[in-house]
Structures are given as C-alpha cells and as structure tokens.
Scaffold this active site. Structure first.
Site, PDB file in Angstrom:
ATOM      1  N   ASN A  42       0.839  -1.192   0.000  1.00  8.08           N
ATOM      2  CA  ASN A  42       0.000   0.000   0.000  1.00  8.08           C
ATOM      3  C   ASN A  42       0.876   1.244   0.000  1.00  8.08           C
ATOM      4  O   ASN A  42       1.936   1.300   0.642  1.00  8.08           O
ATOM      5  CB  ASN A  42      -1.003   0.000   1.162  1.00  8.08           C
TER       6      ASN A  42
ATOM      7  N   CYS B 234      -3.981   0.607  -2.563  1.00 10.76           N
ATOM      8  CA  CYS B 234      -3.804  -0.577  -1.732  1.00 10.76           C
ATOM      9  C   CYS B 234      -2.817  -1.553  -2.365  1.00 10.76           C
ATOM     10  O   CYS B 234      -2.555  -1.510  -3.571  1.00 10.76           O
ATOM     11  CB  CYS B 234      -5.138  -1.279  -1.520  1.00 10.76           C
TER      12      CYS B 234
ATOM     13  N   GLU C 185      -3.107  -4.747  -2.973  1.00  8.38           N
ATOM     14  CA  GLU C 185      -3.683  -5.665  -3.953  1.00  8.38           C
ATOM     15  C   GLU C 185      -3.773  -5.016  -5.328  1.00  8.38           C
ATOM     16  O   GLU C 185      -3.394  -5.602  -6.346  1.00  8.38           O
ATOM     17  CB  GLU C 185      -5.079  -6.116  -3.504  1.00  8.38           C
TER      18      GLU C 185
ATOM     19  N   CYS D  16     -10.149  -4.657   0.964  1.00  9.37           N
ATOM     20  CA  CYS D  16     -11.247  -3.698   1.013  1.00  9.37           C
ATOM     21  C   CYS D  16     -12.166  -3.901  -0.190  1.00  9.37           C
ATOM     22  O   CYS D  16     -11.862  -4.667  -1.118  1.00  9.37           O
ATOM     23  CB  CYS D  16     -10.706  -2.268   1.038  1.00  9.37           C
TER      24      CYS D  16
ATOM     25  N   CYS E 176     -10.546  -3.228  -3.669  1.00 12.37           N
ATOM     26  CA  CYS E 176      -9.647  -4.293  -4.119  1.00 12.37           C
ATOM     27  C   CYS E 176     -10.435  -5.531  -4.543  1.00 12.37           C
ATOM     28  O   CYS E 176     -10.070  -6.202  -5.516  1.00 12.37           O
ATOM     29  CB  CYS E 176      -8.654  -4.640  -3.015  1.00 12.37           C
TER      30      CYS E 176
END
Length: 266
Positions: A175, A186, A188, A219, A222
């Site tokens: 992140n 983020c 991901e 989240c 993502c």
C-alpha cells in the site's frame, strides 16, 4: 546524456506500451514511463474498472510499482504518453521522493536532474519479479510479510504486503499513501496494476498480509478489481499465529459488477 534524446526515447517507449493498457470503457489508453537513476525504467498503463472511480491512472500505477520494488527514491523522470493533467502534476509535486519539476507538458524531472542535462540513457525495463518461489501458503505469507516493509504508510502506519504467484514468477505489491488520500493505492491493486503494465499472466495465488491486523481482508475496492482482473485467483490471508485463511475472489465479492451493459454500449 543530454535531456532531449532521453525524453524522446522515453516518449517512444511510452507509445510502445499502449497495447498493454486496459481501457475497454473509454477507449483512450494512457501510458507512463519512469526512468531510474541507473537507466532502468518502469512502465505504467491505465487500468480501467467497471466501477469508473476505481480506475488506476498510468502514472500512479507506475509509481506504486517503484515503491513495491524498493526503487521510489531512484526515480528521476516521469514521462506520459500525453500532456500531464493538473491532478497528475499535483500527484508528482507531493511525492516524498521529490522535489520534481515540469520540463515539458508531458515530462517531469527530479530536482537537480532538470538543470544539468545528465539524465542516464534508458536501458532495459526494471524487472519487478521477486527471487525464489513459493512452496506452500506459509511460505507465501512469509514472503508477503517481507514485502510489506516497502509499504509507504506515513499517515496510517498500516502496512500491507501482497505477493502474486504468476506463471512468470512472484510479483510484489504494497500500500502506498499520498498526501491526497484520493490517490492512495492498496497493495492488492498495486500488484494487479503491475501485472497489466508488464503484460504478465493472471496470478494463480495471491498472498496477503496486514502486518498489524490478523483479521485484515481486502477492502471493497480491491475486491472489485480482483473480480475484474483476476477472478480465478485463490487468495491466502495472513492470520498471524493461526494458519492463513484461504478463499476465492467469487466468495469475497459474489455477484460482482462487470459493466457488461457499459461495454455493449461503448
């Protein structure tokens, strides 16, 4: 090497990256090239989402790859395939690795490099791949924990590390925070954007750790990008002292929005 030939070479490279951009909704691909102080460079391409606000701009995509690979401090030039927009200029102006300054409508250089014309000649692209391989989920989580050390989280202190196991090898993501919180990315999505920029195959397994949160999960943003870009990926989530949780993208976001009507209309 003098400034103009280097910028011309970077512009040429940015144009060559256009087929890698994922722009099915707008039909207007954008690409970026970041030059490092050793002459290697990092590609970045626009990655659109059916949820438009989750689209990854090319510039942010490339810079977060630099952070994940531990090379943010080495970035000396940013070149886009089109002129910078105001929000992109603001993004670069506020980067911790700066200061950077505009030298053309499509190019920004790190302070000191803009004045002496001594930019390195562009060479090969930086490889984002990690050394080694993953034998099991515990190994993958351990690798993600090591990668999380590259996270740039001055505001939250909430470091996240991701490792994608692709057919070409292991790819990192962390992140990356920014003073403009709308420009935070983020781990991901960082990793998924790098897959697109380097034209890699979709990951088979995705290992994720939230360093200070044993209950951490992706989240909603993502989950949406995973559903669009890596729907068949198996996700392993670090549970610290307990074995990692295993899940699938479809279990994380059942009935995900794919934007089929938007694509049919475009």
């Amino acid at each position: 090497m003098s400034l103009d030939p280097v910028l011309s070479a970077l512009r040429d490279q940015a144009r060559q990256l256009t087929p890698r951009a994922h722009a099915p909704f707008s039909g207007t691909p954008t690409t970026a090239v970041l030059l490092l102080d050793d002459g290697t460079w990092i590609p970045g391409v626009r990655v659109e989402s059916a949820s438009y606000s989750l689209t990854l701009p090319a510039l942010l995509n490339a810079y977060t790859t630099a952070v994940a690979t531990g090379r943010a401090e080495a970035v000396v030039a940013f070149v886009l395939s089109r002129p910078f927009r105001r929000e992109e200029a603001l993004y670069v102006e506020e980067l911790a690795a700066g200061p950077y300054e505009a030298v053309a409508d499509d190019a920004w250089l790190r302070g000191g490099w803009a004045g002496d014309g001594a930019l390195p000649s562009p060479g090969a692209p930086l490889s984002p791949m990690l050394e080694g391989s993953v034998d099991d989920s515990s190994d993958g989580i351990a690798t993600a924990r090591a990668i999380a050390q590259h996270a740039h989280v001055p505001a939250s202190g909430y470091a996240v590390g991701a490792v994608l196991d692709t057919p070409q090898g292991l790819l990192p993501g962390v992140n990356v925070e920014h003073p403009d919180w709308a420009r935070i990315l983020c781990a991901e999505r960082n990793a998924l954007g790098t897959v697109q920029s380097y034209d890699l195959s979709a990951p088979q397994d995705f290992y994720l750790t939230c360093v200070d949160d044993p209950d951490g999960t992706p989240c909603g943003a993502c989950r949406q990008l995973l559903a669009e870009l890596a729907p068949d990926t198996t996700l392993w989530m670090d549970r610290h002292d307990a074995p990692p949780d295993r899940t699938t993208v479809s279990a994380l976001l059942p009935g995900s929005f794919r934007g089929k009507a938007l694509l049919d209309a475009s």
